[in-house]
Design a protein around this motif. Structure first.
Motif, mmCIF file in Angstrom:
data_model
loop_
_atom_site.group_PDB
_atom_site.id
_atom_site.type_symbol
_atom_site.label_atom_id
_atom_site.label_comp_id
_atom_site.label_asym_id
_atom_site.label_seq_id
_atom_site.Cartn_x
_atom_site.Cartn_y
_atom_site.Cartn_z
ATOM 1 N N ASP A 177 0.861 -1.170 0.000
ATOM 2 C CA ASP A 177 0.000 0.000 0.000
ATOM 3 C C ASP A 177 0.902 1.224 0.000
ATOM 4 N N ALA A 178 0.292 2.409 -0.133
ATOM 5 C CA ALA A 178 1.079 3.635 -0.255
ATOM 6 C C ALA A 178 2.051 3.868 0.910
ATOM 7 N N ALA B 268 5.531 2.363 0.577
ATOM 8 C CA ALA B 268 6.433 2.880 -0.457
ATOM 9 C C ALA B 268 7.664 3.528 0.169
ATOM 10 N N ASP C 286 -5.493 5.505 -9.228
ATOM 11 C CA ASP C 286 -5.469 4.844 -7.924
ATOM 12 C C ASP C 286 -4.026 4.674 -7.454
ATOM 13 N N PHE C 287 -3.801 4.884 -6.135
ATOM 14 C CA PHE C 287 -2.450 4.802 -5.586
ATOM 15 C C PHE C 287 -1.807 3.441 -5.814
ATOM 16 N N VAL C 288 -2.557 2.372 -5.528
ATOM 17 C CA VAL C 288 -1.943 1.040 -5.485
ATOM 18 C C VAL C 288 -1.410 0.591 -6.846
ATOM 19 N N ILE D 272 1.816 2.678 -7.497
ATOM 20 C CA ILE D 272 3.044 2.368 -6.764
ATOM 21 C C ILE D 272 3.547 0.961 -7.087
ATOM 22 N N THR E 248 -0.417 7.136 5.275
ATOM 23 C CA THR E 248 0.421 7.479 4.127
ATOM 24 C C THR E 248 1.197 8.763 4.377
ATOM 25 N N ASN F 226 3.814 5.175 10.399
ATOM 26 C CA ASN F 226 2.548 4.704 9.818
ATOM 27 C C ASN F 226 1.779 3.792 10.769
ATOM 28 N N VAL G 9 5.469 9.415 -6.131
ATOM 29 C CA VAL G 9 4.403 8.907 -5.261
ATOM 30 C C VAL G 9 3.942 9.990 -4.299
ATOM 31 N N VAL H 276 0.093 11.286 -3.946
ATOM 32 C CA VAL H 276 -0.628 11.139 -2.681
ATOM 33 C C VAL H 276 -1.093 12.492 -2.143
#
Length: 500
Positions: A85-86, A89, A203-205, A208, A274, A309, A439, A443
């Protein structure tokens, strides 16, 4: 209050409730490791089963999944450069280079302990400060989120000390990509080229996964290095892969700083893990005396984002339980579970059902401990994967990337987006641009744009109004200081050098 806290601890160790936490940890790690199968996926699939459960059973297993899945994403990030997931990263930036140096066990162990430290500190903080923290979260509006986004962007200044200009170009590329899709205020389509795939944005996923995982496969294919093994896979790893005393001494300040950062950012609805990971990593780099080593395998670069996180997970429970405001997708699903069982999160929940609130806090603490124990034992087996020649790992990585990209929304369009970003990532790596900065731009782009435009509406078009509001004013001041601190430090260093 102390009676409720003690009751919560007593309740969580009841055999049935404890087993729910154990089961949640195992599910969370599994779903976190596989890209696309994140914590929100696991909890969403679990919702129908909670109908027949006692409410506390359902809540405990969901809380444990939430905590464990955040760490689970770092396992694939470290071993294969595939962020689940973000937030992961940022862990991949130094975790994967450590794995390539034959130190995968060291990186995984540090990530596990950092997650435990960050998660534990945040749970302790929210146990005693939840109502007060909720009042702070309520004072945040669009100007504050805009300022928070800008503070996150200051990470770019420290991501790559040797290629700062390229890092800034990369972040602007990310900010541009964040504008793709429907305008959040006017609803106008931007840079979609009449494609329905791009209407909902990027979409982020898939982005990345393409940038980090697929680009690495393309780069190895270009270098004809597919038959090489990852170094260190067969190295002996102790039964418990604990960080060394030297590593702990080096990162202890980072643990504390990132835990505080993650907890505070977690308090804010919509901010989440994130941003916490980015800010935690940036803070670690900014105070380091060895900035050039980050992104090349610095253990501090693993500790910073992992502590931040996981601390944000605990912090995110504050707006959910005290205000009934979900801070992200996972807490939104958990909120729906509360409503299904006839419980309305808010101030009355602490008065009418304190045993549920404090049992959940205790459950999160226990989940962090169990998650760490499970991972530390499993590390010696996880690193064995690196014994496999990369030509076979590459096929597995491509398969996981395909499944992970498709699983998010069950759209083939996300798979094409993943391949597109794989090519972009390959080109960026070849010419030494920063993937992390791209990224970061993706985000934070929407947060910054929405916060700026809505904030200008609130201040009637005055940018000075952002500085007169206490919250945004303080954050913007910190942002300016963070940007110019490296320059001031260099100037001060030059003055201290004696002239011959």
């Amino acid at each position: 209050m102390m009676e409720s806290i003690l009751l919560g601890w007593q309740t969580v160790f009841h055999p049935v409730y404890f087993m729910m936490v154990v089961l949640g940890v195992l599910i969370g790690i599994l779903f976190g490791v596989v890209p696309g199968l994140s914590g929100v996926t696991a909890i969403s699939l679990l919702i129908p089963f909670t109908y027949a459960m006692e409410p506390l059973n359902g809540f405990l297993i969901m809380i444990a999944i939430y905590a464990a899945s955040i760490y689970g994403g770092s396992i694939a990030a470290i071993l294969f450069n595939i962020p689940g997931d973000a937030p992961a990263a940022m862990t991949a930036l130094d975790g994967y280079p450590l794995a390539r140096k034959g130190q995968a066990g060291r990186a995984l162990g540090m990530a596990a302990i950092s997650s435990l430290v960050g998660g534990s500190i945040s749970v302790i903080a929210i146990t005693f400060l939840a109502p007060q923290a909720a009042k702070i979260a309520l004072s945040f509006g669009p100007p504050e989120y805009f300022a928070l986004g800008l503070l996150g962007l200051t990470v770019v200044a420290s991501i790559d000390a040797n290629h700062q200009l390229k890092a800034f170009v990369s972040v602007f590329l990310g900010l541009f990509l964040a504008t793709v899709g429907l305008d959040v205020i006017t609803g106008v389509a931007r840079y979609t080229f009449n494609s329905t795939i791009l209407m909902s944005g990027i979409d982020f996923v898939p982005a990345i996964i393409g940038l980090f995982a697929l680009s690495e496969v393309f780069l190895r294919l270009h270098k004809k290095a597919l038959r090489q093994k990852m170094p260190g896979g067969g190295k002996a790893v102790p039964r418990f892969a604990m960080p060394t005393k030297e590593d702990v001494a080096n990162v202890k300040n980072t643990w504390l700083r990132s835990s505080v950062i993650g907890t505070v950012i977690g308090f804010l609805p919509g901010a989440g893990a994130t941003i916490a990971a980015f800010v935690g990593y940036g803070a670690a780099v900014s105070v380091s005396k060895d900035k050039e080593s980050y992104g090349k395998g610095n253990i501090d670069g693993v500790a910073g984002p992992e502590a931040a996180n996981n601390a944000a997970v605990g912090g995110a429970m504050v707006p959910l339980l005290t205000l009934g405001i979900p801070g992200g997708a996972v807490t939104a699903v958990i909120l729906s579970a509360f409503l299904i069982h006839g419980l309305q999160p808010g101030p009355l929940l602490f008065e009418q059902n304190p045993e549920i609130v404090y049992t959940l806090f205790s459950g999160m603490f226990v989940a962090n401990i169990l998650m760490t124990l499970v991972v530390l034992v499993a590390i010696r087996y996880l690193v064995k994967v690196l014994d496999v020649p990369y030509e076979y790992l590459a096929m597995a990585i491509i398969l996981l990337s395909l499944v992970g990209s498709f699983a998010i929304n069950n759209r083939i369009g996300d798979v094409w987006i993943m391949f597109f970003f794989g090519l972009i990532g390959y080109m960026l790596k070849r010419y030494h641009f920063s993937l992390a900065a791209v990224v970061l731009g993706i985000v934070l782009g929407q947060i910054i744009e929405t916060g700026l435009r809505q904030g200008l509406m609130i201040t009637q078009g005055s940018i000075l109004g952002f500085f007169t509001r206490p919250g945004s004013g303080i954050i913007l001041t910190l942002t300016i200081l963070a940007l110019f601190f490296p320059l001031l430090k260099r100037l001060m260093t030059k003055r201290e050098i004696p002239q011959d």
